[in-house]
Scaffold this motif. Sequence first.
Motif, mmCIF file in Angstrom:
data_model
loop_
_atom_site.group_PDB
_atom_site.id
_atom_site.type_symbol
_atom_site.label_atom_id
_atom_site.label_comp_id
_atom_site.label_asym_id
_atom_site.label_seq_id
_atom_site.Cartn_x
_atom_site.Cartn_y
_atom_site.Cartn_z
ATOM 1 N N THR A 33 40.203 41.234 45.654
ATOM 2 C CA THR A 33 39.108 41.028 44.704
ATOM 3 C C THR A 33 39.583 40.143 43.570
ATOM 4 O OG1 THR A 33 37.434 42.120 43.337
ATOM 5 C CG2 THR A 33 39.641 43.089 43.329
ATOM 6 N N GLU B 207 39.565 40.297 40.277
ATOM 7 C CA GLU B 207 40.329 40.847 39.156
ATOM 8 C C GLU B 207 41.796 41.049 39.505
ATOM 9 O OE1 GLU B 207 40.353 44.742 36.191
ATOM 10 O OE2 GLU B 207 38.613 44.347 37.454
ATOM 11 N N MET B 208 42.092 41.333 40.786
ATOM 12 C CA MET B 208 43.458 41.586 41.205
ATOM 13 C C MET B 208 44.130 40.314 41.735
ATOM 14 S SD MET B 208 43.087 44.617 40.312
ATOM 15 C CE MET B 208 44.756 45.185 40.606
ATOM 16 N N TYR C 70 39.806 49.207 42.524
ATOM 17 C CA TYR C 70 38.761 48.921 43.513
ATOM 18 C C TYR C 70 39.065 49.526 44.881
ATOM 19 C CZ TYR C 70 37.312 45.527 40.013
ATOM 20 O OH TYR C 70 36.909 44.936 38.850
#
Length: 293
Positions: free
Chosen positions: A104, A106-107, A216
């Motif tokens: 994802t 954000e990571m 997540y």
Amino acid sequence: MSPADAVDPAGRVLLVTGTSSGIGLATAVAAARAGYTTVATLRDPARAGALRAAAEAAGVTVDVRRLDVTDPGSVTDCLAAVRHAYGRLDALVNNAGVANSDPTLEMSTDAALRANLEVNFFGVATVSRAALPLLRAAGGRLVTVGSVHGVVGQPFNEAYCAAKFAVEGFLEALAPVAAAHGVRVSVVVPGFVPDTRFGIFPDVDRTTLRAASGPYAPTFTDYLDRLGAGWESAGQPAHEVAEVVVRTLRARRPPFRVPAGAWAADYLAAKLADPDGSTVQALARGWLGRPPS
């Protein structure tokens, strides 16, 4: 396709990018079998073993050359060599690409996002730009292998979708201008192709991805569990996509967007009221003062 609606491949030169495996390999072999003089390119010619074996098994010959879509010098050198060897280029298939490898946004990192765009979008733009003078001279074809995820965003594949959406917009804008100068532009849109290196996060262990997805992880796990069976049932083999690519190359008036199968067409129709792109292309031709052809 009737003979009257088809372009005769005899004497026509085709260049395909990303032919070490999957759709690119299958397209190079299918095109050579159809009668094209096929230049099969890949970043590392040492990885051409499977391609050469498939061509030999099909009883055809392909001209294997190095082309790294992220290296403008490599692209220029390859196109110059093709022009020197054959004196022309009638068709280009942009196939080279990489899959998403981060769970994802954000990571992930800016570097990972840029690397995906570099291959999947800028690679298409760089090769297309270099090929267009030759394609204009030949009244040729520019076909790009897109993805349903260039039209419908797939969760946890932000970088890949961003690049494929960019390819769709870039080519949709280019197509009417190129057509006004004799070059037909199309995007062939496959869905899930199990026998390629592209799948649901291919080449990466899912346990590792779950561990890397931080907060997540529960959502990502649910996503993988629910998605797998649906994609497997929607799959089509690379050789079927390749046959669609070759039919598109040979069509005298190919549509802009060509779903590679019924599942892809239905999937796109969930978002698009104009699934083959004809309405948008006719509108754009009107903006150029040219009636639909």
